[in-house]
Design a protein around this motif. Sequence first.
Motif, PDB file in Angstrom:
ATOM      1  N   PHE A 152     -10.727  -1.201  -4.626  1.00  0.00           N
ATOM      2  CA  PHE A 152     -11.753  -1.543  -3.649  1.00  0.00           C
ATOM      3  C   PHE A 152     -13.125  -1.311  -4.285  1.00  0.00           C
ATOM      4  N   ALA A 153     -13.937  -2.366  -4.345  1.00  0.00           N
ATOM      5  CA  ALA A 153     -15.239  -2.269  -5.006  1.00  0.00           C
ATOM      6  C   ALA A 153     -16.156  -1.251  -4.345  1.00  0.00           C
ATOM      7  N   ASN A 154     -15.960  -1.027  -3.033  1.00  0.00           N
ATOM      8  CA  ASN A 154     -16.849  -0.111  -2.321  1.00  0.00           C
ATOM      9  C   ASN A 154     -16.312   1.317  -2.279  1.00  0.00           C
ATOM     10  N   LEU A 155     -15.230   1.605  -3.049  1.00  0.00           N
ATOM     11  CA  LEU A 155     -14.697   2.963  -3.136  1.00  0.00           C
ATOM     12  C   LEU A 155     -14.682   3.399  -4.596  1.00  0.00           C
ATOM     13  N   PRO A 156     -15.340   4.523  -4.930  1.00  0.00           N
ATOM     14  CA  PRO A 156     -15.280   5.020  -6.306  1.00  0.00           C
ATOM     15  C   PRO A 156     -13.829   5.257  -6.715  1.00  0.00           C
ATOM     16  N   GLU A 157     -13.505   4.990  -7.997  1.00  0.00           N
ATOM     17  CA  GLU A 157     -12.127   5.100  -8.458  1.00  0.00           C
ATOM     18  C   GLU A 157     -11.555   6.495  -8.254  1.00  0.00           C
ATOM     19  N   ASP A 158     -12.376   7.534  -8.519  1.00  0.00           N
ATOM     20  CA  ASP A 158     -11.893   8.897  -8.356  1.00  0.00           C
ATOM     21  C   ASP A 158     -11.690   9.257  -6.894  1.00  0.00           C
ATOM     22  N   GLU A 159     -12.401   8.563  -5.999  1.00  0.00           N
ATOM     23  CA  GLU A 159     -12.241   8.802  -4.560  1.00  0.00           C
ATOM     24  C   GLU A 159     -11.054   8.023  -4.010  1.00  0.00           C
ATOM     25  N   GLU A 160     -10.838   6.814  -4.533  1.00  0.00           N
ATOM     26  CA  GLU A 160      -9.771   5.950  -4.022  1.00  0.00           C
ATOM     27  C   GLU A 160      -8.396   6.574  -4.203  1.00  0.00           C
ATOM     28  N   VAL A 168       0.831  -1.201   0.000  1.00  0.00           N
ATOM     29  CA  VAL A 168       0.000   0.000   0.000  1.00  0.00           C
ATOM     30  C   VAL A 168       0.870   1.257   0.000  1.00  0.00           C
ATOM     31  N   GLY A 169       0.264   2.368  -0.463  1.00  0.00           N
ATOM     32  CA  GLY A 169       1.002   3.617  -0.512  1.00  0.00           C
ATOM     33  C   GLY A 169       0.120   4.806  -0.784  1.00  0.00           C
ATOM     34  N   ALA A 170       0.752   5.907  -1.187  1.00  0.00           N
ATOM     35  CA  ALA A 170       0.050   7.163  -1.439  1.00  0.00           C
ATOM     36  C   ALA A 170      -0.730   7.094  -2.751  1.00  0.00           C
ATOM     37  N   LYS A 171      -1.626   8.076  -2.933  1.00  0.00           N
ATOM     38  CA  LYS A 171      -2.437   8.210  -4.141  1.00  0.00           C
ATOM     39  C   LYS A 171      -3.206   6.941  -4.468  1.00  0.00           C
ATOM     40  N   GLY A 172      -3.747   6.309  -3.427  1.00  0.00           N
ATOM     41  CA  GLY A 172      -4.586   5.136  -3.610  1.00  0.00           C
ATOM     42  C   GLY A 172      -3.849   3.885  -4.017  1.00  0.00           C
ATOM     43  N   THR A 173      -2.526   3.839  -3.849  1.00  0.00           N
ATOM     44  CA  THR A 173      -1.739   2.663  -4.252  1.00  0.00           C
ATOM     45  C   THR A 173      -2.136   1.437  -3.440  1.00  0.00           C
ATOM     46  N   PHE A 174      -2.578   0.393  -4.140  1.00  0.00           N
ATOM     47  CA  PHE A 174      -2.994  -0.854  -3.496  1.00  0.00           C
ATOM     48  C   PHE A 174      -2.660  -1.982  -4.467  1.00  0.00           C
ATOM     49  N   LEU A 175      -1.567  -2.723  -4.194  1.00  0.00           N
ATOM     50  CA  LEU A 175      -1.053  -3.726  -5.107  1.00  0.00           C
ATOM     51  C   LEU A 175      -1.070  -5.109  -4.471  1.00  0.00           C
ATOM     52  N   GLY A 187      -8.588 -10.812   0.986  1.00  0.00           N
ATOM     53  CA  GLY A 187      -8.560  -9.648   0.120  1.00  0.00           C
ATOM     54  C   GLY A 187      -9.427  -9.724  -1.115  1.00  0.00           C
ATOM     55  N   LYS A 188     -10.214 -10.782  -1.279  1.00  0.00           N
ATOM     56  CA  LYS A 188     -11.100 -10.864  -2.442  1.00  0.00           C
ATOM     57  C   LYS A 188     -12.188  -9.808  -2.361  1.00  0.00           C
ATOM     58  N   THR A 189     -12.702  -9.579  -1.172  1.00  0.00           N
ATOM     59  CA  THR A 189     -13.694  -8.527  -0.939  1.00  0.00           C
ATOM     60  C   THR A 189     -13.296  -7.747   0.305  1.00  0.00           C
ATOM     61  N   TRP A 190     -13.659  -6.459   0.324  1.00  0.00           N
ATOM     62  CA  TRP A 190     -13.312  -5.585   1.437  1.00  0.00           C
ATOM     63  C   TRP A 190     -14.542  -4.840   1.934  1.00  0.00           C
ATOM     64  N   GLU A 191     -14.601  -4.639   3.242  1.00  0.00           N
ATOM     65  CA  GLU A 191     -15.676  -3.876   3.869  1.00  0.00           C
ATOM     66  C   GLU A 191     -15.077  -2.626   4.507  1.00  0.00           C
ATOM     67  N   ARG A 192     -15.748  -1.503   4.315  1.00  0.00           N
ATOM     68  CA  ARG A 192     -15.298  -0.268   4.950  1.00  0.00           C
ATOM     69  C   ARG A 192     -15.911  -0.177   6.345  1.00  0.00           C
ATOM     70  N   ILE A 193     -15.049  -0.051   7.351  1.00  0.00           N
ATOM     71  CA  ILE A 193     -15.493   0.033   8.741  1.00  0.00           C
ATOM     72  C   ILE A 193     -15.696   1.507   9.110  1.00  0.00           C
ATOM     73  N   PRO A 194     -16.899   1.882   9.575  1.00  0.00           N
ATOM     74  CA  PRO A 194     -17.156   3.284   9.928  1.00  0.00           C
ATOM     75  C   PRO A 194     -16.261   3.763  11.071  1.00  0.00           C
ATOM     76  N   LEU A 195     -15.814   5.017  10.979  1.00  0.00           N
ATOM     77  CA  LEU A 195     -14.995   5.636  12.015  1.00  0.00           C
ATOM     78  C   LEU A 195     -15.689   6.894  12.530  1.00  0.00           C
ATOM     79  N   ALA A 227      -9.074   9.698   7.111  1.00  0.00           N
ATOM     80  CA  ALA A 227      -9.349   8.567   7.988  1.00  0.00           C
ATOM     81  C   ALA A 227     -10.212   7.505   7.317  1.00  0.00           C
ATOM     82  N   ILE A 228      -9.619   6.306   7.148  1.00  0.00           N
ATOM     83  CA  ILE A 228     -10.336   5.199   6.534  1.00  0.00           C
ATOM     84  C   ILE A 228      -9.817   3.892   7.110  1.00  0.00           C
ATOM     85  N   LEU A 229     -10.715   2.934   7.304  1.00  0.00           N
ATOM     86  CA  LEU A 229     -10.373   1.610   7.822  1.00  0.00           C
ATOM     87  C   LEU A 229     -11.108   0.573   6.997  1.00  0.00           C
ATOM     88  N   LEU A 230     -10.377  -0.372   6.400  1.00  0.00           N
ATOM     89  CA  LEU A 230     -10.943  -1.414   5.547  1.00  0.00           C
ATOM     90  C   LEU A 230     -10.625  -2.785   6.128  1.00  0.00           C
TER      91      LEU A 230
END
Length: 423
Positions: free
Chosen positions: A144-152, A123-130, A183-191, A174-177
């Motif tokens: 992340f399926a539950n995050l819009p691409e422009d938001e991620e 993981v890293g900056a600018k939405g980096t998730f490899l 890692g096949k599916t991810w849920e966003r945990i409310p903060l 602030a975000i927690l997944l």
Amino acid sequence: CAFVDEEIFDDDDDDDDQDDQDEAELSDVVSHDWADLVITGPPRSPGSGTSSRGRTLSTPPSALRATVSEHQIVRECAAAATTTTAPRSASALSLPTWEQISVPAEATLYDLDFDTEQHGYLVGAKGTFLETVDGGKSWKPRTFANLPEDEEVGYRFEKVSFKNGEGWVVGKPAILLHTTDAGKTWERIPLSPKLPGEPTGVIALGDKKAEMTTSTGSIYVTENAGRNWKAQVKETIDATLNRVSSSGVSGASYFTGQVSNVRRDAKSGEYLAVSSRGNFYLTWTPGQDFWIPHNRQTPRRIQSMGFVNDDANQGLWMTLNGGTLAVAGDAALTEETPNFQEAKLNSGGYGILDVAWKNKDEVWAVGGGGTMYVSTDGGKNFNFDKSADKIPGNLYTVRFFNENTGFCLGSDGVLLKYTGLAV
């Protein structure tokens, strides 16, 4: 979701300008004092308790710009000046011991973890998730399926942790997944907007259990996949310092309510943290009510800290502005002003940002300007390593998963994989 002591929901605060600057860091870290992180959040209620042992970690400071010619001059000077006695010859160390891995990202990389020997995430900056499925030899982007691409792309993912197929990711804003299927599916945990500070770290403990830390030193634990969180520290660091400042902890009166470089000992659950100004550090042990502050024994500010060989019982390491590295025994977790012994390492003025023990003998230190140093005597003497000599930017994190698997992360999408010392 329900929450014990404090509720946790979404925090919609926008990322600040400093985050953008951090993500675009292209320069080298040189001796200087860094600015405090800007963290907001209501204080927790003071409490009381008995002191014990504990610990924390820190984040990389902002970098100062230097020209390419300056980079090379300092690197060559550092290599030439490193003449300390070490078991391995200089000729052996001239061979590359790390290889650069190509990744589909150009942003700063912050953390990685593996679910199995072959499967892991970076993981890293600018939405980096490899993701890798071959032990880190190659990486592919994931979304992340539950995050819009422009938001991620606006997120800076800073920590990732896995255990037995269950994983967690934390970032800014602030975000927690959370995932339960590797890692096949991810849920966003409310903060909650009432959460003290911002989430800075998360540790997967398996079976729906995890620990989360914040920039104000709060530590929370969940045992039901994030639906409920329970505070482990009953007193804010501010309140603790107000009680103990008269005991002689230098810099306590200048504390701004933030900590950095929070680290956890996986075996004991102890934590280590550094005040945001770098003028003292704190430790915490499970069961104690508050963090214990400690003096740094030097006028130079602390840049980073961690556990020797990732084990609190073996002591602490500390890096200071100017590229100094020092080590102390486990008494550093209990004494108010512990005795740190300086290692023989000539950094040429570049800051040392992280240190990792591959085993009891082989130790690696990395920092600004792509500088790398290796010790083969347990961290007493270090030699300059040329593996990253032609790589611009900073190296922020070095981590070993076993004797044969190690990675180094840096700015501009730099990822190095350990290949082994020459024999």
